[in-house]
Motif scaffolding. Structure first.
Motif, short mmCIF file in Angstrom:
data_model
loop_
_atom_site.label_atom_id
_atom_site.label_comp_id
_atom_site.label_asym_id
_atom_site.label_seq_id
_atom_site.Cartn_x
_atom_site.Cartn_y
_atom_site.Cartn_z
N ILE A 1 15.68 -3.00 5.02
CA ILE A 1 14.61 -3.50 5.88
C ILE A 1 13.60 -2.38 6.08
CG2 ILE A 1 14.04 -4.16 8.25
CD1 ILE A 1 16.50 -5.85 8.35
N VAL A 2 12.30 -2.71 5.92
CA VAL A 2 11.25 -1.71 6.13
C VAL A 2 10.31 -2.19 7.24
CG1 VAL A 2 11.30 -0.77 3.80
CG2 VAL A 2 9.86 -2.74 4.28
N ASN A 3 9.65 -1.24 7.88
CA ASN A 3 8.67 -1.54 8.93
C ASN A 3 7.29 -1.20 8.40
OD1 ASN A 3 10.36 -2.14 11.43
ND2 ASN A 3 11.28 -0.24 10.69
N GLY A 4 6.31 -2.01 8.74
CA GLY A 4 4.95 -1.73 8.31
C GLY A 4 3.92 -2.39 9.22
N VAL A 5 2.67 -2.17 8.88
CA VAL A 5 1.56 -2.73 9.65
C VAL A 5 0.74 -3.63 8.74
CG1 VAL A 5 -0.54 -2.18 10.95
CG2 VAL A 5 1.46 -0.69 11.13
N VAL A 6 0.37 -4.80 9.25
CA VAL A 6 -0.43 -5.74 8.45
C VAL A 6 -1.80 -5.11 8.17
CG1 VAL A 6 -1.53 -8.01 8.39
CG2 VAL A 6 0.74 -7.75 9.41
N LYS A 7 -2.12 -5.01 6.87
CA LYS A 7 -3.39 -4.41 6.46
C LYS A 7 -4.46 -5.49 6.31
CE LYS A 7 -4.84 -0.73 3.33
NZ LYS A 7 -4.43 0.09 2.18
N ARG A 8 -4.06 -6.58 5.61
CA ARG A 8 -4.99 -7.70 5.43
C ARG A 8 -4.19 -8.94 5.02
NH1 ARG A 8 -5.31 -4.28 1.20
NH2 ARG A 8 -5.09 -5.13 -0.91
N VAL A 9 -4.83 -10.08 5.10
CA VAL A 9 -4.23 -11.35 4.68
C VAL A 9 -5.10 -11.94 3.59
CG1 VAL A 9 -3.47 -13.65 5.39
CG2 VAL A 9 -3.27 -11.72 6.99
N GLU A 10 -4.50 -12.20 2.40
CA GLU A 10 -5.25 -12.73 1.27
C GLU A 10 -4.63 -14.03 0.79
OE1 GLU A 10 -5.05 -9.67 -1.66
OE2 GLU A 10 -6.54 -8.40 -0.69
N TYR A 11 -5.36 -15.12 0.92
CA TYR A 11 -4.89 -16.44 0.44
C TYR A 11 -3.49 -16.79 0.96
CZ TYR A 11 -8.66 -15.30 -2.80
OH TYR A 11 -9.86 -14.93 -3.33
N GLY A 12 -3.22 -16.42 2.19
CA GLY A 12 -1.92 -16.72 2.79
C GLY A 12 -0.88 -15.64 2.57
N ASN A 13 -1.11 -14.75 1.59
CA ASN A 13 -0.20 -13.63 1.36
C ASN A 13 -0.58 -12.47 2.27
OD1 ASN A 13 0.93 -15.12 -0.75
ND2 ASN A 13 -0.52 -14.28 -2.23
N VAL A 14 0.45 -11.79 2.81
CA VAL A 14 0.19 -10.70 3.77
C VAL A 14 0.43 -9.36 3.08
CG1 VAL A 14 0.85 -9.71 5.99
CG2 VAL A 14 0.90 -12.18 5.68
N ILE A 15 -0.58 -8.48 3.13
CA ILE A 15 -0.46 -7.13 2.56
C ILE A 15 -0.05 -6.19 3.68
CG2 ILE A 15 -1.60 -5.35 1.20
CD1 ILE A 15 -1.45 -8.19 -0.11
N ILE A 16 1.06 -5.49 3.47
CA ILE A 16 1.64 -4.61 4.49
C ILE A 16 1.47 -3.15 4.09
CG2 ILE A 16 3.74 -4.04 5.79
CD1 ILE A 16 2.87 -6.90 6.25
N ASP A 17 0.99 -2.33 5.03
CA ASP A 17 0.89 -0.89 4.81
C ASP A 17 2.20 -0.26 5.28
OD1 ASP A 17 0.27 1.75 4.58
OD2 ASP A 17 -1.37 1.75 6.05
N LEU A 18 2.93 0.34 4.31
CA LEU A 18 4.23 0.96 4.65
C LEU A 18 4.09 2.45 4.89
CD1 LEU A 18 6.49 -0.85 2.01
CD2 LEU A 18 6.16 -1.45 4.41
N GLY A 19 2.87 2.95 4.93
CA GLY A 19 2.65 4.38 5.14
C GLY A 19 2.57 5.12 3.81
N ARG A 20 3.59 4.97 2.98
CA ARG A 20 3.62 5.64 1.67
C ARG A 20 3.48 4.63 0.54
NH1 ARG A 20 5.97 10.83 1.89
NH2 ARG A 20 7.07 10.58 -0.08
N GLY A 21 2.90 3.50 0.84
CA GLY A 21 2.69 2.48 -0.18
C GLY A 21 2.31 1.15 0.46
N GLU A 22 1.89 0.22 -0.40
CA GLU A 22 1.53 -1.12 0.06
C GLU A 22 2.55 -2.12 -0.46
OE1 GLU A 22 -2.34 -2.49 -0.91
OE2 GLU A 22 -3.33 -1.24 0.58
N ALA A 23 2.84 -3.14 0.33
CA ALA A 23 3.79 -4.19 -0.08
C ALA A 23 3.18 -5.55 0.23
CB ALA A 23 5.11 -4.01 0.65
N THR A 24 3.77 -6.57 -0.38
CA THR A 24 3.25 -7.93 -0.22
C THR A 24 4.34 -8.86 0.29
OG1 THR A 24 1.77 -7.56 -2.09
CG2 THR A 24 2.11 -9.85 -1.42
N ILE A 25 4.01 -9.68 1.30
CA ILE A 25 4.87 -10.80 1.70
C ILE A 25 4.14 -12.06 1.26
CG2 ILE A 25 6.07 -11.99 3.55
CD1 ILE A 25 5.91 -9.52 5.26
N ARG A 26 4.69 -12.71 0.23
CA ARG A 26 4.05 -13.94 -0.25
C ARG A 26 4.22 -15.05 0.78
NH1 ARG A 26 6.66 -13.81 -6.00
NH2 ARG A 26 7.93 -15.38 -4.98
N ARG A 27 3.35 -16.05 0.68
CA ARG A 27 3.35 -17.14 1.65
C ARG A 27 4.72 -17.82 1.74
NH1 ARG A 27 -1.12 -21.67 0.78
NH2 ARG A 27 -2.01 -19.80 -0.15
#
Length: 535
Positions: free
Chosen positions: A142-168
């Motif tokens: 499990i990782v913790n992050g901050v929502v950077k932006r929302v694109e077409y329902g997918n959420v881009i998460i800033d993990l500090g040392r990288g970006e991750a995606t939570i698909r819709r």
């Protein structure tokens, strides 16, 4: 020796980039060297083998040209004669490389721009490789992050040392995120792609809930309690099966916590998802009964070969056992891995009565006996005419109202009936054109030969070309339901191993497989099994 401002600035830039991008300082310096080499080639010629070296302590840059020692020069930009080489290094031999120091030079605007692009590209590649190496080993965490932006329902998460995606489709239904929101999610996949490493997160994955319990329940973290299975209907309901390695610790109570504090923390994270915590059991029937909670179960009937179980519940418990839109039984099926059929006591009684009538009619017709005798045989548990034909005569004679002569007469009639059916099947086999040589394969009976013929398997080669699934069928899960595809031998009791053996015998008989080669793996397997015993 004093370090000039330019040299010091070079090292400071390398340190700043290494810190900002979280990559090794040496990688940044190496990318600077590559950039300077490219710029130097544009000055001295593309064919020239130029090397740039940056002193990691002083920042001093040295350029050198590499020349290969040869007998006869074909390209003076890359080669040097042995005579000339020995003036620089008396020990030089043909095939060696000689380094010539080049004078420093000022980068032009185009060369500087080109060098900058090389540095940016190399640093970006190093950063991507660092991200991939860091997160590929974190799959299942499990990782913790901050929502950077929302694109077409997918959420881009800033993990500090990288970006991750939570698909819709990996988000809990009705869940909404805005930039700046803090999010916890499960890393379920990390892929190395052309545009850089792609980190995929999920909040609907069953293991997300298991990992949340691991964070909330110290006993799970310490390994005293183990999570054996999880099934989720994200955002609505879930079931989790737990077992304790310490008999003094109640696994369900430990997961619930004082006044439900532990389970409530998980429920809050999962947007109010109701969670049933179930004690895991090695006994399949007990586990399935537990999984169907809160419904009460009266009786279970297991079919271990097809992993199906029939569950009988009181009439007033049916809706509770099935759950809203089949949710309870579906989650129980996912949790246990068994297909579950639910019947009420009234339905089960009706079905038993129907089976009893069917067996009675079969015995009456096949043995030419009256209804009373047919009912007697059915009530004693006999299920087929074959059982009657080959059972011990004493078993039949022990039935109330029967004697030895009656038992003998029933068995004779049963055998006559089987012989008649066999003759009819044999005639049908010949009518279908099933080859006689198929009868020579041990394990195939006339019923099976007729079924094969009806499915256009009529020769040894036809059977040899079959797959195991062709004979016994196969199952696949679609939309959380098991779909059964029937095989050629549907209705015949035959295991997968027996079906494989029949096909292999046909392949040996057809000459496709050497019988000696077929026996060799079995011998090896026996030897492997005996080996541990020799210790």
């Amino acid at each position: 020796m004093a370090v000039s401002a330019n040299r010091l600035e070079l090292l400071q830039i390398a340190d700043a980039v290494a810190r900002e991008k979280s990559i090794d300082r040496q990688i940044v310096l190496a990318s600077m060297e590559d950039a300077m080499q490219k710029a130097a080639r544009s000055r001295y010629g593309q064919e020239t083998e130029v090397r740039a070296e940056i002193n990691a302590k002083t920042g001093e840059v040295r350029f050198s040209r590499l020349l290969q020692v040869v007998d006869q020069i074909e390209n003076d930009a890359k080669e040097i004669t042995l005579t000339e080489a020995r003036k620089k290094n008396p020990a030089a031999q043909v095939g060696d490389w000689i380094a010539e120091t080049l004078p420093p030079f000022d980068f032009g605007r185009i060369a500087a721009q080109s060098a900058k692009q090389v540095i940016v590209q190399k640093v970006r590649e190093a950063e991507r490789d660092r991200q991939y190496q860091e997160f590929k080993d974190r799959i299942g965490e499990i990782v913790n992050g901050v929502v950077k932006r929302v694109e077409y329902g997918n959420v881009i998460i800033d993990l500090g040392r990288g970006e991750a995606t939570i698909r819709r489709d990996e988000m809990i239904p009705r869940e909404q995120f805005r930039p700046g929101d803090r999010v916890r999610a499960y890393v379920y996949d990390v892929r190395r792609e052309q545009r850089g490493p792609q980190i995929f997160l999920s909040r609907t994955h069953p293991q997300f809930m298991a990992k949340l319990f691991r964070q909330e329940v110290p006993e799970i973290y310490d390994g005293v309690i183990e999570v054996r299975a999880v099934a989720r209907d994200p955002g609505s309901r879930a079931k989790i099966a737990v077992i304790s390695r310490d008999s003094s610790i109640d696994p369900v109570g430990a997961c619930v916590g004082m006044r439900g504090s532990r389970v409530q923390a998980v429920v809050n994270e999962l947007q109010g998802e109701k969670i049933d915590i179930i004690p895991w059991s090695q006994d399949a029937a007990t586990f399935i009964v537990n999984a169907l909670q809160p419904a009460e179960v009266v009786k279970v009937v297991l079919d271990e070969d097809s992993e199906r179980i029939e569950v009988v519940v009181p009439d007033d418990q049916l809706s509770l056992a099935i759950g809203r839109r089949g949710q309870n039984v579906r989650l129980a099926s996912q949790l246990t891995g068994w297909d579950i059929d639910i019947l009420t006591e009234a339905e089960e009684s009706e079905r038993r009565q129907k089976e009893f009538v069917e067996r009675t009619n079969i015995f009456m017709k096949a043995l030419d006996v009256d209804e009373v005798v047919g009912q007697l045989l059915a009530s004693e548990g006999f299920r087929s005419v074959e059982e009657l034909a080959f059972v011990e005569p004493s078993e039949l004679a022990s039935i109330e109202g029967f004697d030895a002569d009656t038992a003998e007469e029933i068995q004779n009639r049963a055998r006559e009936n089987l012989a008649k059916i066999e003759a009819e099947l044999e005639a049908r086999r010949k009518e279908l054109g099933v080859a006689d040589e198929l009868r020579e394969i041990s394990g195939l009976n006339t019923v099976m030969l007729v079924k094969l013929g009806e499915n256009d398997v009529k020769t040894i080669e036809d059977l040899a070309g079959c797959a195991t699934d062709d004979l016994i069928g196969w199952s696949e899960r679609k939309d959380n339901e098991t779909v059964k595809h029937l095989g050629f031998l549907d209705g015949v009791e035959i295991s997968r191993e027996e079906a494989e053996a029949l096909i292999m015998k046909a392949r040996v008989k057809a000459g496709w497989v050497d019988e000696a080669a077929l026996a060799a793996p079995e011998v090896e397997a026996e030897t492997a099994e005996e080996a541990p015993a020799a210790h």
